[in-house]
Design an enzyme around this catalytic site. Sequence first.
Site, short mmCIF file in Angstrom:
data_model
loop_
_atom_site.label_atom_id
_atom_site.label_comp_id
_atom_site.label_asym_id
_atom_site.label_seq_id
_atom_site.Cartn_x
_atom_site.Cartn_y
_atom_site.Cartn_z
NE ARG A 127 -3.69 -0.19 2.54
CZ ARG A 127 -4.16 -0.73 3.68
NH1 ARG A 127 -3.80 -0.22 4.83
NH2 ARG A 127 -4.96 -1.77 3.63
NE ARG B 238 -2.41 1.53 9.47
CZ ARG B 238 -3.27 0.55 9.24
NH1 ARG B 238 -4.16 0.67 8.29
NH2 ARG B 238 -3.26 -0.55 9.96
CE LYS C 97 -7.70 -0.24 11.43
NZ LYS C 97 -8.02 -1.07 10.26
CE LYS D 250 -8.03 3.05 9.05
NZ LYS D 250 -9.18 2.24 8.60
CB CYS E 124 -13.23 -4.22 1.45
SG CYS E 124 -13.80 -5.89 1.80
CB CYS F 83 -8.46 -9.58 2.19
SG CYS F 83 -8.49 -9.03 3.90
CB CYS G 119 -14.00 -9.50 7.55
SG CYS G 119 -12.94 -8.07 7.82
CB CYS H 176 -11.59 -2.17 4.43
SG CYS H 176 -10.26 -2.80 5.45
#
Lengths: 580, 614
Positions: free
Chosen positions: A92, A161, A224, A226, A445, A451, A490, A494
């Site tokens: 990424r 991120r 994370k 954001k 996603c 994934c 899931c 995302c």
Amino acid sequence: MDLAPSPHAPTDRSRDLSQPLDRLGPDETLKADSDQLRGTIALSLLDRITGAVTESDTKLMKFQGIYQQDDRDLRDERRRQKLEPAYQFMVRVRLAGGVCTSEQWLTLDALAREHGGETLRITTRQTFQFHWVLKDSLRPLIQKLHTVLLDTVSACGDDARGVMCSVDPHLSAVHAEVYDLAKRASDHAIPRMRAYHEIWYGEERIAGSAPEEPFYGRTYMPRKFKIGFVIPPINDIDVYTQDLGFIAIAGPDGLEGFNVAIGGGMGRTDQAPATYPRLADVIGFIPKDQVLAVSDAVMAVQRDFGDRRDRARARFKYTVDDKGLDWIVREIEARQGFAFAPARPVAFTTNGDTFGWRQGEDGRHHYTLFVEAGRLDNRPGRPLLDGLREIARAHPGGFRLTPNQNLIIANVAARDRQLIDGLLEGFGLAELNVQSGLRRNAIACVALPTCGLAMAEAERYLPALLPQIDAILERHGLAEEPITLRISGCPNGCSRPYIAEIGLTGRAPGKYNLYLGGGFHGQRLNKMDLENVGEAAILARLDTVIAHYARERLDGERFGDFAIRAGYVPEVKAGRDFNT
Amino acid sequence: MTLTEFPGPGLSEEQWGLIRALAVSLSPEQMLWVSGYFAGHDDGARRRTALAGAASGPPASASSDVRTLTILYASETGNSETLAKDVAAQAKAMGIVVQLADMADYKTRRLKDEQDLLLISSTHGEGDPPQGAADFFEFIEGRKAPRLEHLRFSVLALGDSTYERYCEAGRRLDRRLEDLGARRLHPRTDCDVDYEEPAAAWIAAVLPLCAPDTLQGAGRATAAASAEFELSPRLGAPVAVVSHDKRNPFQAAILDNFVLTGRGSSKETRHVELSLAGSGLNYAPGDALGLQARNDPAVVEALLDALKLTASATLPGKAGPRSLGEALEADYEVTVATPRFLQQWADVTDAGELKGLLAEDRLDARNEFLRGHQVIDIVRAFPAPGVAPAALTAGLRPLQPRLYSIASSPLAVDDEAHLTVSTVHFTLHGTPRFGVASGQLAHRLGAEDTLPVYVQTNPHFRLPEPERPIILIGAGTGVAPYRAFLQHREAEGATGRSWLLFGERNFRTDFLYQTEWQAWLRDKTLTRMDVAFSRDAAQKYYVQHRLVEHAAEVHAWIEDGASVYVCGDAARLAPDVHDALASVFVSQAGLTREEAEDRLRAMARDHRYQRDVY
């Protein structure tokens, strides 16, 4: 950032950084013992017997923007063939605000063709993801990115991120200034990460006595973090889903400052009621020159007080709820050394994109191209990668990636519009924007097959699902109605499914939770309507609710608002109520 | 059954007790095996021979009027060796004093003292001797070879008429011995892949010429002892012991048969598991399994169509008439064309082009033509509708069993044998062509089908003592015996280090048995592994490059006594690896190239450098 004692009420420190490592989650020890993220990555790259890296290295490499995955379609087949899983890496890029030069585009395109299975993906956080990158290709890919001043530092991992930023071209004057701040915030907030330079660029290790990570230390963030910048009235970045959101406030003389929103986040775990999506709270206004100070203060509070025992509850949103918003705000103010001013009034109208040509305040033209699920590749009759490569060659103005996974061909002079139109036409791309309201507002996603977290299909299922819902809308005379639909493989979310008017999260192959009642411009969480059901049940339910909506909607009433008014789902006012 | 009540001749009470106890515990099958085991037990046989000699005066070889026959063989797949042992047994039975030796182990300085010499040699590659015999050939064809005026000899040459330089190794020996002054006992016999009959004829003709004029004294006694010796399963009368062999293969059930190469591979390699349960077949790691495949019925049908023949046409055969269709499926090679077929078809069709290709000086053109034309292509291009079936089969070589290195150890898989089979597949003149056996495994076998198999021993590819380090070098399906080796070492709890160097095309799809190697690396059964995938990078990288890259370690392992194994392609891998190994000695031990070659030769003599290449 120094750790000044808090001037206000003490708090429970039993789950945070103040504890010895052995009382915290195992990932904290892993980070602390990783030699500032070096781990054994360099050795893992040399191991020719496997296409994978060691398990601990997989975790450390996330901080470097690299996710080990495998082709799950082949997993079982290969096991029977005595072959290890088809390991590959998702890489990424860090691309603050989704702004990319034409030169960068051409490099990304070439790398995707050489190392990335001839595909690139625009993510929901405005950056590019390579998939299908083999271990041996990682170094060449990252080194080539470096030549156009791109890297993958901190694109994943327990750190800040990639920073998002509204891209709406109509707001070009403010955009330039906000984007500049977003980029500075991104560069400021990420780890220094010498390991990255050593492992991927082959630079020498520099001996020194100063700490390598003055802000992050040895254990980085609990999870994370954001950050996003939004320019009203378009909430394209879904500012309320960010850990830290800056909402631009412009006056007659341009940008004045930002409303600050904290504690948003989508991820949750099925069957774990203590986890939930949460929308950010707006805590006040700051002048534009305080952005970096606020960012530092908010991140430091989360660094020091975030839950490091249970990773499922390590996001800032839980810290905010656990400590209480007031306590958190006071702690932030103490650290930044000034108080927030009262928030300014703000109005959002949508979180979607507007497609086709638009002219910015600077007179430049911008073309927004619909890209289904953000997938850039070549398909029969629709050579998207090839077409965009030609455009990048012909057009020096660069591109912008939208948080809805679409693409803006930016900064086109009036006289060049015809050229771009000709290229779009020539490659069969012009018709991509001819989509239903539902399609234009749909996000998926990646999910299967790459994934590792996915429990059900998302991107690959979207093209099969949408025509069926479109047919329902058409049957009830709502073909052009924009409705946000977001599907994730899931519960981590995302695609930001928990603020969609129709949300789907994967539970098992072919099985999803259905959520209804999200706010059209991202202002309200949705609520689970059906649990763990297949396509037939989902379509039947949508048919019922959409039919009802067609009959009884108020003038201008959004589908998500109607679902609540009509009583299909209760309104969720706070994240903590999402599961109740 | 009263058999056990009669003690055998001269057995002690204790010996007889042991035998009786054993006898009641054995199954009929085991009994058969044990009888063969004792019959063939070398030590026992030798002791009996010595006893017989002692009873009748001085040893036979000491008698001036008794000549000694030496039988030398050079074997690649074991056929020469089997024949040589047959000859030895028959010679002994005729009272001939006989010595049997593999050219690989033979001390060449003894050559000048030999009296009668029978040489049996197969041919390898383009007219080369089997690898083990390279030293012998180098000596006899070199300047140091002695004059051999006192020597009488005869050569049995084995070959395959598919190859241009048919039986060349045997022909070379035949020519050279004549040059050295030796006297030919009997003209050389050249045998094609169906060697049994001409070989038997050669033996029948040559042995009486070696036999002593009169059978008396020592000779008679030796003959008596040799008569027992003839029962030896290792020396030629194996019927009772190895109930299944090349002539009588075992019908093995297929336990598993799947593709090892991952999706997207440029090739297909299969893993096949066969059951040997109840076969009495035994094998050791390094051995091969012979597989008697059948031709693709579709190929046979196409051939019959092209010739306007019917499958039911009758074909006279040794075992009586049979249908042409069955014969073409089971008895003859009907895909690859040989020079013999070219000759036959030229005669049948009188085609000028074919005749032209047969000219002595058209070798290259002929080879080129045969590479580009299978039997079906030739009969289509040069039609002979309604040709007599026998005129067709006269040009075809008998269908040969296919040999595959066994990829398992009986210690790990009991009575199974695993194979690693590369599916031969290419397109010629617009139609897909498959290998006979690999095509059958890939496309024409059901779960209930069986395959006729036998064990082909390979004494030149054997694990050393368990504590000795091993370096295993292989590419492609050449890795098969190493799977057997490691299974064996794991089961034995061997302490020796092991280092596997494996090469293939692409890491992602062609890493044969990847997860098994990984597991063995984890549990240290395999000490080290290096791989070379030639098509993953712009620059081609092969196993020999890894050897050079790690020359210091390779040398250190060899200095520590490591045995080196090479398995795989004979044309490219074996010479390239050989060069790489020589270069290791040059770079690490400061040897000259010549000295390095000597080192490798010495290692080969000590069985520390073993190759199984094809």
